[in-house]
Design an enzyme around this catalytic site. Sequence first.
Site, PDB file in Angstrom:
ATOM      1  CB  SER A 182      22.057 -37.563  -2.732  1.00 36.36           C
ATOM      2  OG  SER A 182      22.444 -38.606  -3.700  1.00 36.36           O
TER       3      SER A 182
ATOM      4  N   GLY B  98      11.269 -31.854 -17.093  1.00 31.74           N
ATOM      5  CA  GLY B  98      12.902 -31.599 -16.870  1.00 31.74           C
ATOM      6  C   GLY B  98      13.636 -32.716 -17.310  1.00 31.74           C
TER       7      GLY B  98
ATOM      8  CE  LYS C 222      19.092 -35.634 -13.245  1.00 30.73           C
ATOM      9  NZ  LYS C 222      18.000 -36.870 -13.238  1.00 30.73           N
TER      10      LYS C 222
ATOM     11  CG  ASP D 215      18.598 -39.980 -14.898  1.00 27.08           C
ATOM     12  OD1 ASP D 215      19.050 -40.825 -14.229  1.00 27.08           O
ATOM     13  OD2 ASP D 215      18.639 -38.829 -15.061  1.00 27.08           O
TER      14      ASP D 215
END
Length: 272
Positions: free
Chosen positions: A18, A131, A70, A107
Site C-alpha cells: 500500500s 468486488g 470492503k 472510492d
Amino acid sequence: MTETLPYAEVIGDPIAHSKSPIIHNFWLKKLGIKANYQTFRVKPDELADYISDRRDDPNWQGCNVTIPHKLAVMDHVSDPGDVRASIGAMNTIARNDSGDLFGTNTDAGGFFAPIADVPLSGQDVIVVGAGGAAQAVLFALSRIKVGSVTIINRNVLKASALLARFGLKGQALEHGSTLPPARLLVNASALGMKGQDELTIDLDGQPDDAIIYDLVYVPLKTKLLRAAESRGLDTIDGLTMLIGQAAVAFEIFFGQAPPLEHDVELRKLLVI
C-alpha cells in the site's frame, strides 16, 4: 514520556504494497499535523477483533479498508449514509462525535474525479471485476447514465446481479470473452497487481478514443496500461484514484482538507 500521537491506518491482506501511508504522511507533514498513518495487516478471520480493539483506542482516528474487507467490514460498524444499499462496500471507517464507529465509501468519488470532464452519458463501458472497488465504479457509472455496461468476472451470475442492482443495462461475460467496443474500460479487479495473476485483455477491438483506466497501482504501469499505450489509447493509472479517494478520507480522519497543490511532488514520491 513519549507522546502518543493520533493515528490512522489502512488495513487489508496483503497490505505491505500500500502507498496510502506515503500519501497521508506527506499531507500531515505539509500541514504540520502531529499524527501518523500506517499499514496494518488484518486477515479475514481477524477483522472483528481488529474493529473491537480499535474501537477502544482513543488515538485511533480511523482506517481505510482494502482487499478483502470492503464487504465484510459493513457488519461491524454503523452505516449512516446507507452505503450498504447504495454502493454495497465500505472503504473508510472513522469515529463520529459520539465515539461510535461508522463506515463510508470514498472510492466512487475518487474514481470519478479524473473522468468528470469526459462525456460518458450514453457511452458504453467495460468493467473488470465485481468486488468492492467494482461496486463503487458501477455506482458512479449509474449516476452519470452511461450506456451499456459489460462486466468481466469469473462469476458471471454475481456480475449480472450487480448490473440489476445498480440499474444498468448490459451483460456479464467470463474472462477471455470477445469484448464489445467501449468508450471506457476499467480494471476494478486485483488482476495485474503485484503478487496476483495477470490481466490479459485484447484491446484490438476498442475504438481509437477509448480510455483505459486501471485501478491497480502496484505496479503503476500494468500490462493493461502498456498494451493501451502501445495502441495510442488514453490511459489513467491507479494513483489517480488512490489520491482522489485518500483526499476525502484524510479530511474525515484529521479534520482538514489535504494540500492538493503539492500533487506533483506527491506523485514523484509515489512512483519511486
